[in-house]
Design a protein around this motif. Structure first.
Motif, PDB file in Angstrom:
ATOM      1  N   LYS A 165       0.826  -1.209   0.000  1.00  0.00           N
ATOM      2  CA  LYS A 165       0.000   0.000   0.000  1.00  0.00           C
ATOM      3  C   LYS A 165       0.861   1.260   0.000  1.00  0.00           C
ATOM      4  CE  LYS A 165      -4.037   1.840   2.444  1.00  0.00           C
ATOM      5  NZ  LYS A 165      -5.069   1.265   1.585  1.00  0.00           N
ATOM      6  N   SER A 166       1.898   1.269   0.847  1.00  0.00           N
ATOM      7  CA  SER A 166       2.730   2.468   0.950  1.00  0.00           C
ATOM      8  C   SER A 166       3.499   2.721  -0.346  1.00  0.00           C
ATOM      9  CB  SER A 166       3.702   2.341   2.128  1.00  0.00           C
ATOM     10  OG  SER A 166       4.568   1.231   1.957  1.00  0.00           O
ATOM     11  N   TRP A 167       3.972   1.671  -0.988  1.00  0.00           N
ATOM     12  CA  TRP A 167       4.711   1.844  -2.239  1.00  0.00           C
ATOM     13  C   TRP A 167       3.791   2.364  -3.342  1.00  0.00           C
ATOM     14  CZ3 TRP A 167       9.718  -0.166  -4.175  1.00  0.00           C
ATOM     15  CH2 TRP A 167      10.623  -0.400  -3.138  1.00  0.00           C
ATOM     16  N   LEU A 168       2.617   1.764  -3.477  1.00  0.00           N
ATOM     17  CA  LEU A 168       1.708   2.192  -4.539  1.00  0.00           C
ATOM     18  C   LEU A 168       1.236   3.621  -4.322  1.00  0.00           C
ATOM     19  CD1 LEU A 168       1.710  -0.677  -5.665  1.00  0.00           C
ATOM     20  CD2 LEU A 168      -0.764  -0.499  -5.929  1.00  0.00           C
ATOM     21  N   ARG A 169       0.876   3.943  -3.091  1.00  0.00           N
ATOM     22  CA  ARG A 169       0.388   5.296  -2.819  1.00  0.00           C
ATOM     23  C   ARG A 169       1.477   6.336  -3.054  1.00  0.00           C
ATOM     24  NH1 ARG A 169      -3.784   5.371   2.354  1.00  0.00           N
ATOM     25  NH2 ARG A 169      -5.504   4.312   1.275  1.00  0.00           N
ATOM     26  N   SER A 170       2.701   5.998  -2.655  1.00  0.00           N
ATOM     27  CA  SER A 170       3.805   6.932  -2.853  1.00  0.00           C
ATOM     28  C   SER A 170       4.031   7.196  -4.336  1.00  0.00           C
ATOM     29  CB  SER A 170       5.078   6.372  -2.216  1.00  0.00           C
ATOM     30  OG  SER A 170       6.184   7.197  -2.501  1.00  0.00           O
ATOM     31  N   GLN A 171       4.003   6.137  -5.132  1.00  0.00           N
ATOM     32  CA  GLN A 171       4.251   6.294  -6.567  1.00  0.00           C
ATOM     33  C   GLN A 171       3.115   7.036  -7.266  1.00  0.00           C
ATOM     34  OE1 GLN A 171       6.413   2.616  -8.404  1.00  0.00           O
ATOM     35  NE2 GLN A 171       5.338   1.861  -6.596  1.00  0.00           N
ATOM     36  N   THR A 172       1.877   6.666  -6.967  1.00  0.00           N
ATOM     37  CA  THR A 172       0.759   7.311  -7.655  1.00  0.00           C
ATOM     38  C   THR A 172       0.603   8.768  -7.237  1.00  0.00           C
ATOM     39  OG1 THR A 172      -0.755   6.365  -5.998  1.00  0.00           O
ATOM     40  CG2 THR A 172      -0.527   5.187  -8.069  1.00  0.00           C
ATOM     41  N   SER A 173       0.851   9.074  -5.957  1.00  0.00           N
ATOM     42  CA  SER A 173       0.726  10.473  -5.522  1.00  0.00           C
ATOM     43  C   SER A 173       1.828  11.329  -6.138  1.00  0.00           C
ATOM     44  CB  SER A 173       0.769  10.573  -3.995  1.00  0.00           C
ATOM     45  OG  SER A 173       2.031  10.177  -3.486  1.00  0.00           O
ATOM     46  N   LEU A 174       3.032  10.770  -6.260  1.00  0.00           N
ATOM     47  CA  LEU A 174       4.120  11.514  -6.886  1.00  0.00           C
ATOM     48  C   LEU A 174       3.831  11.726  -8.366  1.00  0.00           C
ATOM     49  CD1 LEU A 174       6.871  12.846  -6.700  1.00  0.00           C
ATOM     50  CD2 LEU A 174       7.943  10.592  -6.919  1.00  0.00           C
ATOM     51  N   TYR A 175       3.291  10.705  -9.009  1.00  0.00           N
ATOM     52  CA  TYR A 175       2.947  10.847 -10.432  1.00  0.00           C
ATOM     53  C   TYR A 175       1.840  11.884 -10.617  1.00  0.00           C
ATOM     54  CZ  TYR A 175       1.608   9.738 -15.212  1.00  0.00           C
ATOM     55  OH  TYR A 175       1.312   9.825 -16.549  1.00  0.00           O
TER      56      TYR A 175
END
Length: 424
Positions: A165-175
């Motif tokens: 969850k933390s990896w996906l959220r970090s990547q999508t929010s940065l994108y």
């Protein structure tokens, strides 16, 4: 004979019924992606290669993402929702326009470099970057460009892939941030761009706020003149939590002369920065150094020199005068000023004259003609030179074949030292 005919009739009836069922099932299941294609071979969990294959199918078949989501073993998607999965795959599809052609594990060297980007931005990440394998997914566009994108596969302690969850959220929010940032530049909205640059920053002074506004102004000018903007003119070429690289198309001055440039986005403790490598040139007035209002050195002179008679009259007796290892080189030191030059030096007579190679100031009574000096806030520097940080705090210009550089040392958000380097 009659018994044989009846038997044949019954056999044909069964066969026709079977065919009808088969045809009906094919009509009902019009999906180009069968769930079997992403079913674990071991019937327990998707291996790494199966995991990446699942992602490539989800990228390629946008209308089948719900079907693919349902085929992922529940234990491998416990931390995220279907909506988050689809959002993540949409992002991957944006990064890989065209037709997926292949996928392969990255080399250890490539993986180490990509993991290091995550380590630099978030040391408390869970799972750790070392617990992620890196895979390349390759695609080919309609104009035959070959693209590739690195996808991190997070692994649990047993080495089983799963969605973190933390990896996906970090990547999508940065994108999402990068898209908003580039949209603001494309639309020419200073208000939106200023808000994004200052997002999650603690504004401590009017000068800091002014520096953010100045950066926004200069970015809008640069993008207007040099960068193709709008959707389709950029692509994310690397993404890992806390670190993204966007490749942009520059404006072609002539047909076929267009090139690309890269912008790195980093996130640390919720603050996102865009590393815009835009050249900064030292202004003419900042190339003139003064002492208590008197001109000391002018970098725009053909030959920057120092002479003991003039220097001592202005600065007083130096603290130290010494010869350096290279023949003819000497160093002279005053409080807050160090000068290295090549020429004549007589230590006993306290006499020296030569061409300056380097000079460094650390006291505020030494300043440029515009007033830039040690002790100034770093935001004073950012207001004057919005992209100096991306240039390594180096401001240069070339004069008659001589490269002249002002190197600025920053400590605790203040200018600690300014050094002029003259390279013939």
């Amino acid at each position: 004979m009659r018994r044989w005919v009846i038997s044949l009739f019954l056999i044909l009836s069964v066969l026709l019924s079977s065919c009808a069922d088969s045809i009906e099932s094919q009509v009902q299941d019009t999906s180009p992606v069968s769930p079997v294609l992403v079913r674990p071979q071991n019937e327990k969990y998707l291996r790494e290669d199966e995991w990446v294959r699942m992602l490539t199918l989800a990228i390629a078949f946008g209308d089948q993402r719900t079907v693919i989501w349902n085929t992922i073993p529940p234990n491998q998607r416990l931390e995220i929702t279907q909506a988050e999965f689809i959002q993540y795959v949409n992002f991957l599809a944006d990064c890989l326009p065209g037709t997926i052609t292949s996928f392969a594990r990255a080399t250890e060297t490539e993986s180490g470099v990509i993991r290091s980007h995550a380590n630099k931005t978030d040391t408390k990440m869970s799972p750790k970057p070392e617990q992620a394998s890196i895979w390349w997914i390759r695609a080919r566009t309609s104009d035959l460009r070959e693209l590739k994108f690195a996808v991190p596969v997070t692994l649990d302690d047993a080495g089983v892939p799963y969605f973190s969850k933390s990896w996906l959220r970090s990547q999508t929010s940065l994108y999402d941030y990068t898209v908003l940032y580039l949209d603001a530049l494309s639309s020419g909205s200073k208000d939106a761009l200023t808000a994004l640059i200052g997002h999650n920053l603690t504004i401590r002074s009017k000068l800091q706020k002014a520096a953010i506004g100045r950066r926004a102004d200069e970015l809008l000018i640069f993008y207007r003149d040099h960068v193709s903007t709008g959707r389709g003119s950029y692509r994310c070429v690397e993404m890992i939590p806390g670190y993204a690289v966007i490749e942009e198309q520059t404006i072609a001055l002539e047909p076929g002369s267009g090139r690309t440039r890269s912008v790195v986005f980093t996130e640390t403790e919720g603050v996102i920065r865009a590393e815009e490598k835009i050249p900064e040139q030292l202004t003419r007035l900042d190339g003139v150094f003064t002492f208590n209002g008197e001109t000391l050195f002018d970098l725009h002179e053909k030959n920057v020199t120092i002479d003991s008679e003039e220097a001592i009259a202005l600065l007083g007796i130096p603290l130290n005068l010494e010869l350096l290892e290279d023949e003819g080189d000497f160093r002279v030191i005053w409080p807050g000023l160090v000068v290295e030059a090549e020429g004549e030096c007589d230590i006993d007579a306290l006499s020296f004259r030569g061409s300056v190679h380097q000079l460094s100031v650390s006291y505020s009574n030494y300043r440029t003609k515009t007033g830039l000096k040690p002790g100034d806030s770093v935001y004073e520097l950012y207001y004057r030179y919005p992209f100096v940080r991306e240039n390594g705090y180096l401001l240069s210009f070339s004069d008659n074949g001589t490269a002249k550089t002002l190197a600025i040392q920053v400590e605790s958000d203040y200018i600690a030292r300014m050094t002029i380097i003259l390279n013939p």
